[in-house]
Design an enzyme around this catalytic site. Sequence first.
Site, PDB file in Angstrom:
ATOM      1  N   ALA A  11      68.267  49.590  18.859  1.00  0.00           N
ATOM      2  CA  ALA A  11      67.370  48.732  18.066  1.00  0.00           C
ATOM      3  C   ALA A  11      66.462  49.578  17.189  1.00  0.00           C
ATOM      4  O   ALA A  11      65.267  49.329  17.059  1.00  0.00           O
ATOM      5  CB  ALA A  11      66.555  47.832  18.986  1.00  0.00           C
ATOM      6  N   GLY A  12      67.055  50.620  16.585  1.00  0.00           N
ATOM      7  CA  GLY A  12      66.306  51.423  15.611  1.00  0.00           C
ATOM      8  C   GLY A  12      66.474  50.816  14.232  1.00  0.00           C
ATOM      9  O   GLY A  12      66.778  49.629  14.079  1.00  0.00           O
ATOM     10  N   TYR A  13      66.310  51.653  13.207  1.00  0.00           N
ATOM     11  CA  TYR A  13      66.458  51.158  11.825  1.00  0.00           C
ATOM     12  C   TYR A  13      67.884  50.645  11.606  1.00  0.00           C
ATOM     13  O   TYR A  13      68.087  49.585  11.000  1.00  0.00           O
ATOM     14  CB  TYR A  13      66.150  52.279  10.828  1.00  0.00           C
ATOM     15  CG  TYR A  13      64.706  52.696  10.899  1.00  0.00           C
ATOM     16  CD1 TYR A  13      63.729  51.936  10.255  1.00  0.00           C
ATOM     17  CD2 TYR A  13      64.308  53.812  11.627  1.00  0.00           C
ATOM     18  CE1 TYR A  13      62.395  52.295  10.331  1.00  0.00           C
ATOM     19  CE2 TYR A  13      62.977  54.169  11.707  1.00  0.00           C
ATOM     20  CZ  TYR A  13      62.029  53.414  11.061  1.00  0.00           C
ATOM     21  OH  TYR A  13      60.712  53.757  11.147  1.00  0.00           O
ATOM     22  N   VAL A  79      72.745  52.201  27.357  1.00  0.00           N
ATOM     23  CA  VAL A  79      74.204  52.371  27.216  1.00  0.00           C
ATOM     24  C   VAL A  79      74.543  53.748  27.779  1.00  0.00           C
ATOM     25  O   VAL A  79      73.915  54.745  27.415  1.00  0.00           O
ATOM     26  CB  VAL A  79      74.610  52.317  25.723  1.00  0.00           C
ATOM     27  CG1 VAL A  79      76.085  52.647  25.546  1.00  0.00           C
ATOM     28  CG2 VAL A  79      74.265  50.958  25.127  1.00  0.00           C
ATOM     29  N   GLU A 167      54.635  66.845   8.925  1.00  0.00           N
ATOM     30  CA  GLU A 167      53.859  65.602   9.044  1.00  0.00           C
ATOM     31  C   GLU A 167      52.964  65.637  10.291  1.00  0.00           C
ATOM     32  O   GLU A 167      51.844  65.136  10.278  1.00  0.00           O
ATOM     33  CB  GLU A 167      54.813  64.406   9.069  1.00  0.00           C
ATOM     34  CG  GLU A 167      55.542  64.258   7.729  1.00  0.00           C
ATOM     35  CD  GLU A 167      56.130  62.881   7.503  1.00  0.00           C
ATOM     36  OE1 GLU A 167      56.667  62.306   8.458  1.00  0.00           O
ATOM     37  OE2 GLU A 167      56.033  62.373   6.358  1.00  0.00           O
ATOM     38  N   ASP A 297      71.557  57.911  12.658  1.00  0.00           N
ATOM     39  CA  ASP A 297      71.562  59.336  13.022  1.00  0.00           C
ATOM     40  C   ASP A 297      72.779  59.784  13.830  1.00  0.00           C
ATOM     41  O   ASP A 297      72.938  60.981  14.063  1.00  0.00           O
ATOM     42  CB  ASP A 297      70.275  59.679  13.786  1.00  0.00           C
ATOM     43  CG  ASP A 297      69.137  59.993  12.820  1.00  0.00           C
ATOM     44  OD1 ASP A 297      69.140  59.434  11.703  1.00  0.00           O
ATOM     45  OD2 ASP A 297      68.252  60.800  13.170  1.00  0.00           O
ATOM     46  N   ALA A 314      65.809  57.380   7.941  1.00  0.00           N
ATOM     47  CA  ALA A 314      65.704  55.929   8.097  1.00  0.00           C
ATOM     48  C   ALA A 314      66.221  55.251   6.835  1.00  0.00           C
ATOM     49  O   ALA A 314      66.843  54.188   6.882  1.00  0.00           O
ATOM     50  CB  ALA A 314      64.242  55.558   8.346  1.00  0.00           C
ATOM     51  N   LYS A 374      53.958  56.622   0.679  1.00  0.00           N
ATOM     52  CA  LYS A 374      54.480  56.755   2.049  1.00  0.00           C
ATOM     53  C   LYS A 374      54.190  55.489   2.863  1.00  0.00           C
ATOM     54  O   LYS A 374      55.051  54.973   3.576  1.00  0.00           O
ATOM     55  CB  LYS A 374      53.833  57.977   2.707  1.00  0.00           C
ATOM     56  CG  LYS A 374      54.244  58.226   4.120  1.00  0.00           C
ATOM     57  CD  LYS A 374      55.462  59.090   4.180  1.00  0.00           C
ATOM     58  CE  LYS A 374      55.991  59.194   5.590  1.00  0.00           C
ATOM     59  NZ  LYS A 374      57.191  59.991   5.665  1.00  0.00           N
TER      60      LYS A 374
END
Length: 401
Positions: A11-13, A79, A167, A297, A314, A374
């Site tokens: 359930a990422g991007y 999983v 960052e 990814d 992303a 950003k």
Amino acid sequence: MSKTKVVVLGAGYAGMRTIKELEKKNLDIDITLISKNNYHHESTALHEVAAGTSTAKDITFKINDVLDPKKVTFIEEEVTLINKDDKSVSLKNGETVPYDLLVIGLGFESESFGIKGVDEFGWPLVDIPTAQAAKKQLDKNLNNYQLSQDEKDLSIVVCGAGFTSIEYLGEITNRLPKISDEFNFPIDKVKITCIEAMPKLLPMFSEELSDYGIDVLKKRGVEFKVGTPIKEIKKDGVVYEENGELKEIKASTIIWTTGVRGSGVIGASGFAERRGRVMVNPDLTVPDYPEVYMIGDVSAVMDEKSGRPYPTTAQIAIVQADHVAKNIERRLQGKEQEAFEFVSQGTVASLGNNDGIAHAFDKDFKGYVASVMKKGIANKAVLQVSNFSTMMKKGRFDFYH
Ligand SMILES: Cc1cc2nc3c(=O)[nH]c(=O)nc-3n(C[C@H](O)[C@H](O)[C@H](O)COP(=O)(O)OP(=O)(O)OC[C@H]3O[C@@H](n4cnc5c(N)ncnc54)[C@H](O)[C@@H]3O)c2cc1C
């Protein structure tokens, strides 16, 4: 005839965007999302949680709050294996979930590159628990200085000078002066070192932007060691090589942000992978498995111009998800799969709350403008994987402090 079973992993991007696009298409299919937590986290903001400038609540939302339960079944579980020849997925709780079409978006893990001590003593930033643990460690060490008077408690080493490292440095150099009174440590004794093996910092930006970014961080007290590969991480220090000599910096806080790899499930499931990533077909399916799409990814997509895979971001994960949802629709309509094409919208790195560097629309931007860009991009990404009210609740609208 039973409906086509589409199973989305992660359930990422990549995963959330696939789900949101499939929901919109109103196809006659069964959709199941499987992810190990009941929340989506903004991976692009993990450095803020690790530095203590945002909390986990700021950068997460509950998956069930944004799904349409009439269209999607959500299973909160890890999983463990993809049984690609049986067309099923094994879960940690022992259950098996069959699929007709599978979309794998299991994301990234920390990469140690086999360097001694990384797994034991380096603090990675790859999910909410690791970012929170890194913050706890930082705060504990800063607090401890009062008792220990040991300078290594005020020494922070950031390993690697990629996006995440830069960052993170932007955030801690913003926060430390604000908390030195509360934690009672002398700010002038804090030592922040960033160690990078490559000879050039921020190579994805023009020289002018890269110089600007590095200069901002140097002025805030960061010392950069460049062209100095890390050889070992110890409990209280980092060993690196400089001019053929091994040297060590003592530090209680060691942040490991040298790079990431795709999910370990990919290798464990026997896919032909390199560092947890599979070089996908032009339509984003996996070679020899036309019913399996791999995005985000865990996938590698070749950039024909540079002859190298696009960096995993992303940004690319979201457009891959759009493409896969479209290809699933085409497949159900009996149409041919379309090839994925990627056009980068640009690159933006923050340097704390009100500063940054960006290349977009064929132009360079720096300072406050880049930081606003950003935040705008982060808000758009939240909208793309959730809904308008979640974006209004979780978005970054603090443009002026
Ligand atoms: C600090 C930082 C800053 C970044 N900044 C930017 C940026 O400015 N711009 C940009 O484009 N990219 C940025 N990135 C990169 C970006 O975050 C990733 O490329 C992106 O998150 C990939 O999306 P994904 O959906 O593939 O994976 P992820 O976001 O990692 O999502 C994977 C999902 O799968 C779930 N999952 C993982 N393993 C399992 C399992 N075994 N079982 C079940 N569920 C599982 C996870 O819980 C998660 O929900 C940044 C990354 C970091 C760390």
